[in-house]
Enzyme design. Structure first.
Site, PDB file in Angstrom:
ATOM      1  N   ASP A 194      89.379  -8.559  53.237  1.00  0.00           N
ATOM      2  CA  ASP A 194      89.245  -7.793  51.843  1.00  0.00           C
ATOM      3  C   ASP A 194      90.171  -6.844  51.639  1.00  0.00           C
ATOM      4  OD1 ASP A 194      88.268  -6.090  53.974  1.00  0.00           O
ATOM      5  OD2 ASP A 194      86.145  -5.822  53.126  1.00  0.00           O
ATOM      6  N   GLN A 204      86.842  -7.975  57.102  1.00  0.00           N
ATOM      7  CA  GLN A 204      87.461  -8.376  58.296  1.00  0.00           C
ATOM      8  C   GLN A 204      86.953  -8.438  59.408  1.00  0.00           C
ATOM      9  OE1 GLN A 204      90.999  -5.243  56.884  1.00  0.00           O
ATOM     10  NE2 GLN A 204      91.669  -6.346  58.696  1.00  0.00           N
ATOM     11  N   HIS A 205      87.510  -8.932  60.373  1.00  0.00           N
ATOM     12  CA  HIS A 205      86.965  -8.970  62.000  1.00  0.00           C
ATOM     13  C   HIS A 205      85.738  -9.842  62.433  1.00  0.00           C
ATOM     14  CE1 HIS A 205      90.090  -5.554  62.111  1.00  0.00           C
ATOM     15  NE2 HIS A 205      88.961  -4.936  61.289  1.00  0.00           N
TER      16      HIS A 205
HETATM   17  O1  LIG Z   1      87.125  -3.400  59.296  1.00  0.00           O
HETATM   18  C1  LIG Z   1      87.649  -2.958  58.138  1.00  0.00           C
HETATM   19  C2  LIG Z   1      88.917  -2.941  57.918  1.00  0.00           C
HETATM   20  O2  LIG Z   1      89.684  -2.962  59.166  1.00  0.00           O
HETATM   21  C3  LIG Z   1      86.472  -3.038  57.143  1.00  0.00           C
HETATM   22  O3  LIG Z   1      87.295  -2.441  55.963  1.00  0.00           O
HETATM   23  C4  LIG Z   1      85.865  -4.273  56.738  1.00  0.00           C
HETATM   24  O4  LIG Z   1      86.803  -5.194  56.129  1.00  0.00           O
HETATM   25  C5  LIG Z   1      84.689  -4.175  55.972  1.00  0.00           C
HETATM   26  O5  LIG Z   1      84.764  -4.304  54.689  1.00  0.00           O
HETATM   27  P1  LIG Z   1      83.838  -3.784  53.440  1.00  0.00           P
HETATM   28  O6  LIG Z   1      82.577  -4.523  53.471  1.00  0.00           O
HETATM   29  O7  LIG Z   1      83.769  -2.324  53.634  1.00  0.00           O
HETATM   30  O8  LIG Z   1      84.578  -3.946  52.070  1.00  0.00           O
END
Ligand SMILES: O=C(CO)[C@@H](O)[C@H](O)COP(=O)(O)O
Ligand SMILES: Nc1ncnc2c1ncn2[C@@H]1O[C@H](COP(=O)(O)OP(=O)(O)O)[C@@H](O)[C@H]1O
Length: 477
Positions: free
Chosen positions: A231, A78-79
């Site tokens: 994700d 995300q983000h």
């Molecule tokens: O920033 C967040 C949720 O807000 C994280 O969960 C990212 O989405 C990264 O995910 P991973 O790479 O750890 O799966």
């Protein structure tokens, strides 16, 4: 004999792209593929979107089923702020969710508009992770780069657009930007950060396809492409999650979330009020320091990650990357409470405890934020790479006091994306597909007595250490 229908689901996460090819009718995983990503170190956390695209192609090819999949979907971290120029190429590397250099911009946005305003309007009080803070950072620090930006994308939108040619996103991932509301993009926020609405992708309604696969990839040209999502939203689909069931995910990030029917609007900022990929909500708390931080502490101690020992009075706050929950972006790791008889195994266990603490104390907050009942007898679902480790499982049991279910299925983000793709073919909702596939089935660990002493020790250390971890004139690393 009927031809087996196949879909491919993709997880483009921080460290790697993972792809699964799945039989639509049975949920059988027919093939898997993986390709690594590079993330910059030191103060920045950046990755090259071109490398994600190459990793995507490599991972789907390695499933062995790319040329026969009838539909595909992409879930991704995300983000992240992906900036494209007028020719569609990256203006600069993407700024990732765990890059805390945008903390001052997040703090200013919250101070100017108040936490209450942000929670009411967008559902979340932005931290350094949110795309809005990253865009503000880019404008402040690299104005020439910002001036060249012709399109702003999230990681999954970028990949979906490369695949289909369509600029499209979904409500789940859009809800992590800081400029999305249930009524669409928020013009007040966009104006404040000087971002033109025309640079953003269309937000597709749940169940609507983004397009079809273009020529030039290992995938079958013309195969359907679902909207994709963030994700965590994809993992919720992949688990076939029913409202009110809490999930703890142990990966590069640590997350705790639940699908809820109520819209979360937490002004304390602990719980982000994300949308899920369907029509509900996904209140979520996220830590920056999870499996990588604990693995690093094990390496510093020269121990295997499973080589923990019980007891002792050590407290380890493993905030190696700064931290997001609690919101201490300038923090570093802190070890407290050492005695002559403290063993290295106890120090490692303290690292697990410190990493799990903020997630497990936020479980009830997540449920309450979405208006779901808090029932400690409902098992926590434990997912992510860390869920494979015995030390992680035992830490979660001991600090939650809850029953814990560990789904046998791995790669739940990619499976959720696959379920979204399958839904396009069958007309089912993606979470119904996942329930039909039985993805959440797995070993149920009985509850053990909650270790309130350890929780209290960590709480007290954290309370006393905040001034040290949050210097007024902080600078990220
Ligand atoms: O920033 C967040 C949720 O807000 C994280 O969960 C990212 O989405 C990264 O995910 P991973 O790479 O750890 O799966
Ligand atoms: N058997 C295991 N025991 C404990 N941790 C593990 C195990 N296997 C993988 N991990 C951890 O899982 C992490 C990757 O988790 P994953 O959920 O795939 O990451 P991401 O959040 O990037 O998708 C690695 O950093 C590693 O520390």
């Amino acid at each position: 004999m009927a031809v087996q229908r196949v879909v491919i689901g993709v997880d483009s996460s921080t460290q790697a792209t993972k792809a699964v090819a799945v039989a639509v009718d049975t949920g059988a995983v027919l093939g898997e593929g993986r390709a690594p990503h590079t993330v910059s170190t030191a103060a920045a956390r950046e990755s090259d979107p071109e490398q994600w695209w190459r990793a995507f192609n490599e991972a789907v090819r390695r499933t062995g089923h790319a040329d026969r999949a009838a539909a595909v979907s992409i879930g991704a971290q995300q983000h992240g702020l992906v900036t494209l120029d007028a020719h569609g190429g990256p203006v600069r590397p993407a700024l990732l969710w765990n890059d805390v250099r945008s903390a001052p911009q997040a703090a200013s946005l919250v101070e100017e508009l108040t936490p209450q305003w942000w929670a009411r309007r967008t559902g979340s009080v932005p931290t350094a992770a949110f795309t809005v803070a990253k865009w503000a950072w880019l404008c402040a620090n690299e104005p020439q780069a910002a001036a060249r930006v012709a399109a702003v994308r999230l990681p999954h939108d970028y990949l979906t657009e490369r695949l289909t040619g369509t600029a499209a996103t979904d409500r789940g991932d859009a809800s992590g930007t800081g400029w999305w509301t249930p009524d669409g993009y928020d013009e007040d926020v966009l104006r404040r950060v000087g971002l033109d609405r025309a640079l953003l992708p269309e937000v597709l309604a749940p169940g609507v396809a983004a397009g079809v696969v273009r020529a030039g990839t290992p995938l079958q040209e013309g195969a359907l492409v679902a909207a994709g999502t963030g994700d965590n939203m994809a993992a919720a689909l992949g688990l076939g999650l029913e409202p009110g069931v809490p999930v703890v995910s142990l990966g590069t990030s640590g997350t705790v979330y639940a699908v809820t029917r109520g819209r979360p609007q937490d002004p304390s900022g602990t719980v982000a009020g994300f949308a899920d990929a369907r029509g509900d909500w996904l209140p979520l708390a996220c830590t920056l320091n999870c499996t990588l931080a604990v693995d690093r502490i094990a390496a510093l101690l020269g121990r295997d990650r499973e080589d923990v020992a019980p007891g002792g009075s050590a407290v380890l706050l493993p905030y190696l990357d700064g931290e997001r929950t609690p919101n201490l972006p300038y923090a570093s790791g802190l070890l407290q409470g050492l005695r002559h008889d403290t063993s290295p195994g106890q120090v490692l266990q303290a690292g697990y405890d410190g990493a799990a603490y903020s997630l497990l104390t936020a479980v009830d907050d997540v449920l309450r934020a979405g208006g779901e009942p808090v029932d400690p007898s409902v098992p926590l679902l434990l997912v992510g790479g860390g869920a494979r480790g015995a030390a992680w499982r035992e830490t979660v049991r001991r600090l939650s006091g809850r029953p814990v279910r560990v789904p046998a299925a791995q790669e739940l983000v990619a499976l959720g994306a696959a379920a979204q793709a399958a839904g396009l073919l069958t007309g089912e909702a993606p979470d119904e597909v996942a329930r039909r596939w039985g993805t959440a089935a797995g070993v149920l660990l009985e509850p053990v007595e909650r270790d309130t002493e350890a929780l209290e020790r960590i709480r007290e250390t954290l309370r006393a250490a905040v001034p040290l971890l949050n210097p007024a004139s902080g600078s990220a690393r």
